[in-house]
Design a protein around this motif. Structure first.
Motif, short mmCIF file in Angstrom:
data_model
loop_
_atom_site.label_atom_id
_atom_site.label_comp_id
_atom_site.label_asym_id
_atom_site.label_seq_id
_atom_site.Cartn_x
_atom_site.Cartn_y
_atom_site.Cartn_z
N THR A 93 0.84 -1.19 0.00
CA THR A 93 0.00 0.00 0.00
C THR A 93 0.88 1.24 0.00
O THR A 93 1.87 1.29 0.73
CB THR A 93 -0.86 0.05 1.29
OG1 THR A 93 -1.42 -1.22 1.51
CG2 THR A 93 -1.96 1.08 1.18
N GLU A 94 0.52 2.22 -0.82
CA GLU A 94 1.24 3.50 -0.77
C GLU A 94 0.50 4.37 0.22
O GLU A 94 -0.71 4.57 0.09
CB GLU A 94 1.29 4.12 -2.17
CG GLU A 94 2.37 5.18 -2.31
CD GLU A 94 2.01 6.48 -1.62
OE1 GLU A 94 2.83 6.99 -0.81
OE2 GLU A 94 0.90 6.99 -1.85
N ASP A 95 1.21 4.90 1.22
CA ASP A 95 0.58 5.55 2.37
C ASP A 95 -0.26 6.78 2.04
O ASP A 95 -1.39 6.89 2.51
CB ASP A 95 1.65 5.95 3.39
CG ASP A 95 1.58 5.04 4.60
OD1 ASP A 95 0.84 4.02 4.51
OD2 ASP A 95 2.23 5.33 5.61
N SER A 96 0.27 7.70 1.23
CA SER A 96 -0.44 8.97 1.04
C SER A 96 -1.71 8.79 0.22
O SER A 96 -2.68 9.49 0.42
CB SER A 96 0.48 10.00 0.37
OG SER A 96 0.82 9.53 -0.92
N THR A 97 -1.74 7.81 -0.71
CA THR A 97 -2.91 7.63 -1.57
C THR A 97 -3.75 6.43 -1.19
O THR A 97 -4.90 6.33 -1.58
CB THR A 97 -2.47 7.41 -3.03
OG1 THR A 97 -1.56 6.32 -3.03
CG2 THR A 97 -1.79 8.63 -3.61
N GLY A 98 -3.15 5.49 -0.49
CA GLY A 98 -3.88 4.27 -0.14
C GLY A 98 -4.00 3.30 -1.28
O GLY A 98 -4.73 2.30 -1.20
N ILE A 99 -3.26 3.53 -2.37
CA ILE A 99 -3.28 2.59 -3.50
C ILE A 99 -2.76 1.24 -3.04
O ILE A 99 -1.76 1.16 -2.33
CB ILE A 99 -2.38 3.12 -4.65
CG1 ILE A 99 -3.04 4.34 -5.28
CG2 ILE A 99 -2.14 2.05 -5.70
CD1 ILE A 99 -2.08 5.12 -6.13
N ASN A 100 -3.45 0.19 -3.43
CA ASN A 100 -3.12 -1.12 -2.88
C ASN A 100 -2.97 -2.18 -3.96
O ASN A 100 -3.64 -2.15 -4.98
CB ASN A 100 -4.26 -1.52 -1.93
CG ASN A 100 -3.98 -2.83 -1.22
OD1 ASN A 100 -4.21 -3.88 -1.78
ND2 ASN A 100 -3.47 -2.74 -0.02
#
Ligand code: ADP
Ligand code: MG
Length: 627
Positions: free
Chosen positions: A495-502
């Motif tokens: 997961t990318e923290d700032s966007t929440g892309i998973n």
């Protein structure tokens, strides 16, 4: 009035419910032998065949039409039809073509050489088969044995795997079960099952060691029992060390003597096979006998070999030393001193070898536990666990991850996320960042192993996380989570923290079966179930016919002089008839003609028996006959 939900007391097993439909067995899917057992009301029982044997040789013979024969019948074909028979397939489970290069020359079967990635395929009787399919045939045979004995259909099982099996090997085992129509309740490590069989989970708290030397694999595990909870502290072993290697050492010794005797430098593959079988026999005899003599007959030449227990001990000493060295490493790994070990459990047929018992006893400074048959102890533990799981018992089994799991980072290095010997189930997360300015995607490569470079470890899966907002290098925060379930199977998500892309993958080794392949195979096995059974019966009839003809032919060779021309002709004609029947597809006809062969040759058999008795009695004193 409110109906309250009932909760049972911890440690108490709740009332068994729906016992019939919940039938679940325990399966020890071994390299050499497999065993199936069932437990009811805490009483485990191994399921035997009509001869009382619990062991099903893990050997499969294939007919040209693809039908399979498993077990003793297949083992009987090892010598006469080697090209149709597969043994020790567990060694190839979850292995890629590249992995087995190191085993080259040791494998008795033809490996299809296609791409270097991908799952191993064997060429057997003109078919191309994966280890998963072959193991599924073994599991099907075990299931059938259980169905027959229990009179109902078994569809659930606890299956054991070596503690050392990595993710790919566990996945392959589960795939095989799925193909065989078995719902896997849990994969349990073999030493854990053995400890359960001895009831160590209910016994004294403390540390125990399980020493498992089978036909093809060696495992040693350190277990801790505490407050009724069972934990595997550390495991070690060698996935390519076992009784087979004892056989090789002895066979090499025999063949060395033989080439000496026969003044030849090389020996044929056939000779090597006969020597191996003789070696195994010699080894097993020397477990109880002090010495013996064995005969190798191949290529029409006979050689005699005597071997004593002392010589055997010398031959296998380096192999036994290796197992003891591994024990010592595992104790170091677990940070445990020998004097802290409360008990040692022996598992595997090769722990019957006196030198093995002696050395294990000496090393641990105590007499090992061996009162449950070492061949059956794992299946018994699995059966107990299967019962516990279907009856909602709260027996808690904790296990460890055998090899570290990690990610490939820049430069091909490995960053370990879950370290080996971490107790499972487990979830661990670690943060990673981007390497380049404006990097918007990340390629995630999951590996398993202890080595530093990714390429030296096993590659489990690759996936991409894309849609990362462009940032300067090192600014992004990518959280990668590893989740390992109770079976030791892994799911990785990022997961990318700032966007929440998973992005997430359930790890499927690159050489595992794809879902599509699996679906096709499952469909095929369901569609052909009836045909398969027919084919199997036909194949069995053919095998039996071939066996009968071979027996008659070798009797004719040995004792032709006992017959007159007329009798010889009659037998010859009937053999031709059987041969013609075998070429056809009529199972009843084959069986009938084999019976006819039996009647035609009966007088001959009787004559041979008379002759045999006469020669056996020659030189025996009458006095001895009376006793
Ligand atoms: P696996 O777990 O690999 O399926 P097993 O636990 O069934 O194997 O062990 C098989 C090995 O045990 C074989 O190498 C066999 O020769 C060996 N074995 C079985 N009985 C004896 C015996 N009486 N003495 C020595 N070795 C034995
Ligand atoms: Mg075993």
């Amino acid at each position: 009035m409110v109906t309250l939900l009932q909760i049972h007391e911890p440690g108490e097993t709740p009332e068994p419910h729906a016992t019939k439909s919940e039938l679940a067995v325990g399966i020890d899917l071994g390299t050499t032998n497999s065993v199936v057992a069932i437990s009811s009301e805490g009483k485990p029982e191994v399921i035997r065949d009509n001869d009382g044997s619990a062991l099903v040789p893990s050997i499969v013979a294939y007919a040209p039409d693809g039908s399979a024969i498993v077990g003793t019948l297949a083992k009987g074909l090892l010598l006469s039809r080697p090209e149709a028979v597969v043994s020790s397939i567990k060694r190839l489970m979850g292995r890629g073509v590249a992995d087995i290069k190191s085993l080259a020359g040791q494998l008795p079967y033809e490996i299809e050489s296609t791409n270097s990635e991908g799952m191993v395929r064997l060429k057997v009787s003109g078919q191309s088969l994966t280890p998963v399919e072959i193991s599924a045939d073994i599991l099907r045979a075990l299931k059938e044995r259980a169905n027959e004995r229990l009179g109902e259909t078994v569809s659930k099982a606890v299956i054991t795997v070596p503690a050392y099996f990595d993710d790919a090997q566990r996945v392959a085992t589960k795939d095989a079960a799925r193909l065989a129509g078995i719902d896997v309740l849990r994969l349990v490590a073999e030493p854990t099952a053995a400890a359960l069989a001895y009831g160590l989970d209910a016994g004294a708290e403390g540390l125990y060691a399980v020493f498992d030397l089978g036909g093809g694999t060696f495992d040693v595990s350190l277990l801790r029992m505490e407050k009724g909870v069972f934990q595997v502290l550390a495991t070690g072993g060698d996935a390519a060390l076992g009784g087979d290697d004892f056989d090789h050492a002895i066979a090499e010794y025999f063949l060395g003597q033989r080439t000496g005797e026969l003044h030849e430098k090389s020996f044929s593959a056939d000779e090597a096979k006969v020597a191996l079988m003789t070696a195994r026999l010699a080894k097993e005899c020397l477990t109880t006998d002090e010495s013996g003599e064995w005969v190798i007959e191949a290529r029409g030449e006979t050689s005699r070999h005597s071997l004593g227990r002392d010589e055997l001990d010398l031959l296998i000493k380096p192999l036994v030393d290796k197992t003891i060295k591994i024990c010592s490493n595992v104790l170091d790994d677990g940070g445990v001193g020998i004097d802290e070990i409360k008990g040692v459990v022996l598992v595997g047929g090769s722990t019957r070898v006196p030198l093995v018992r002696k050395r294990v006893g000496e090393f641990f400074g105590r007499e090992p536990l061996a009162n449950i048959d070492p061949d059956e102890v794992v299946a018994i533990g699995a059966a107990l666990q299967a019962e516990a799981l279907t009856q909602g018992s709260d027996t808690l089994l904790l296990d460890v991850i055998p090899l570290s799991l990690g990610l490939e980072t820049m430069g091909g290095l490995v960053e370990k996320v879950v370290h080996r010997n971490t107790t499972i189930p487990v979830a661990k997360a670690q943060e990673f960042t981007t390497f380049q300015d404006g990097q918007t995607a990340m390629s995630i490569h999951v590996v398993q192993g202890e080595r530093e470079m990714a390429e030296q470890n096993r590659s489990l899966a690759r996936f991409n996380l894309s849609g990362i907002p462009p940032m300067t290098a090192g600014a992004a925060r990518i959280r990668v989570t590893f989740q390992v379930d109770a079976d030791g199977l892994l799911t990785v998500s990022a997961t990318e923290d700032s966007t929440g892309i998973n992005a997430q993958v359930e790890v499927k080794p690159s050489y595992g079966l794809s879902d599509e392949e699996m679906a096709t195979m499952l469909r095929a096995s369901m569609e052909h179930a009836q045909d398969d059974m027919e084919l199997r019966l036909l194949t069995e009839a053919r095998v039996e016919a071939e066996r009968a003809m071979k027996a008659v032919e070798s009797a004719l060779k040995a004792d032709c002089s006992l017959l007159d021309d007329g009798e010889r002709d009659a037998i010859g004609r009937q053999i031709d008839v059987v041969m013609a029947a075998v070429r056809g597809n009529d199972r009843d006809l084959i069986n009938a003609e084999v019976e006819n062969l039996d009647s035609v040759t009966r007088p001959f058999a009787e004559k041979r028996m008379d002759k045999g008795i006469r020669s056996a009695l020659k030189g025996v004193e009458v006095k001895k006959l009376d006793t």
